[in-house]
Design an enzyme around this catalytic site. Sequence first.
Site, PDB file in Angstrom:
ATOM      1  N   PRO A   2      -4.479  39.019  45.092  1.00 31.13           N
ATOM      2  CA  PRO A   2      -5.254  38.860  46.315  1.00 31.13           C
ATOM      3  C   PRO A   2      -5.714  37.416  46.490  1.00 31.13           C
ATOM      4  O   PRO A   2      -6.155  36.763  45.536  1.00 31.13           O
ATOM      5  CB  PRO A   2      -6.454  39.777  46.115  1.00 31.13           C
ATOM      6  CG  PRO A   2      -6.014  40.770  45.110  1.00 31.13           C
ATOM      7  CD  PRO A   2      -5.068  40.033  44.219  1.00 31.13           C
ATOM      8  N   LYS A  34      -8.683  45.369  42.590  1.00 33.63           N
ATOM      9  CA  LYS A  34      -7.785  44.407  41.948  1.00 33.63           C
ATOM     10  C   LYS A  34      -8.483  43.726  40.774  1.00 33.63           C
ATOM     11  O   LYS A  34      -9.693  43.513  40.776  1.00 33.63           O
ATOM     12  CB  LYS A  34      -7.343  43.341  42.955  1.00 33.63           C
ATOM     13  CG  LYS A  34      -6.590  43.900  44.156  1.00 33.63           C
ATOM     14  CD  LYS A  34      -5.237  44.429  43.753  1.00 33.63           C
ATOM     15  CE  LYS A  34      -4.434  44.865  44.973  1.00 33.63           C
ATOM     16  NZ  LYS A  34      -3.051  45.130  44.683  1.00 33.63           N
ATOM     17  N   ASN A  99      -8.189  38.270  59.164  1.00 32.24           N
ATOM     18  CA  ASN A  99      -6.839  38.810  59.278  1.00 32.24           C
ATOM     19  C   ASN A  99      -6.424  39.340  57.922  1.00 32.24           C
ATOM     20  O   ASN A  99      -6.679  38.695  56.896  1.00 32.24           O
ATOM     21  CB  ASN A  99      -5.864  37.722  59.735  1.00 32.24           C
ATOM     22  CG  ASN A  99      -6.224  37.200  61.103  1.00 32.24           C
ATOM     23  OD1 ASN A  99      -6.294  37.950  62.059  1.00 32.24           O
ATOM     24  ND2 ASN A  99      -6.474  35.909  61.196  1.00 32.24           N
TER      25      ASN A  99
END
Length: 115
Positions: A2, A34, A99
């Site tokens: 990530p 994660k 986003n």
Amino acid sequence: MPTFIVDTNVKLEDTQIQFLSTKLTDLVIEVLGKPKSYIAVKISPGLNITWGGTTDPCALCNLISLGQINKENNTKVSEKLAEILKEILDIESNRYYINFFDMERENVGYNGTVF
């Protein structure tokens, strides 16, 4: 893998950048599940960004991940990000975009190979 990217027009001290980075890392761990060792955070403060024609505090953000990008998680991240941006940068929730990008494993390089 990530990667959390925050571009903002707010000027920050090094300690604020570190605090924000820690908060964003914890957010990714909490919502996406994660491991910390794979999470990268990039914060670019003091940029020339306008929103609605003003230079009031604002941010443009991206969260990129291998999996775990879905409506439920994105909603949680956006909600918690709004709290973090208000707390640390004094950015209102209607002055940022985030986003979300769900990457395919073959499109992410790491350690001399791809995932």
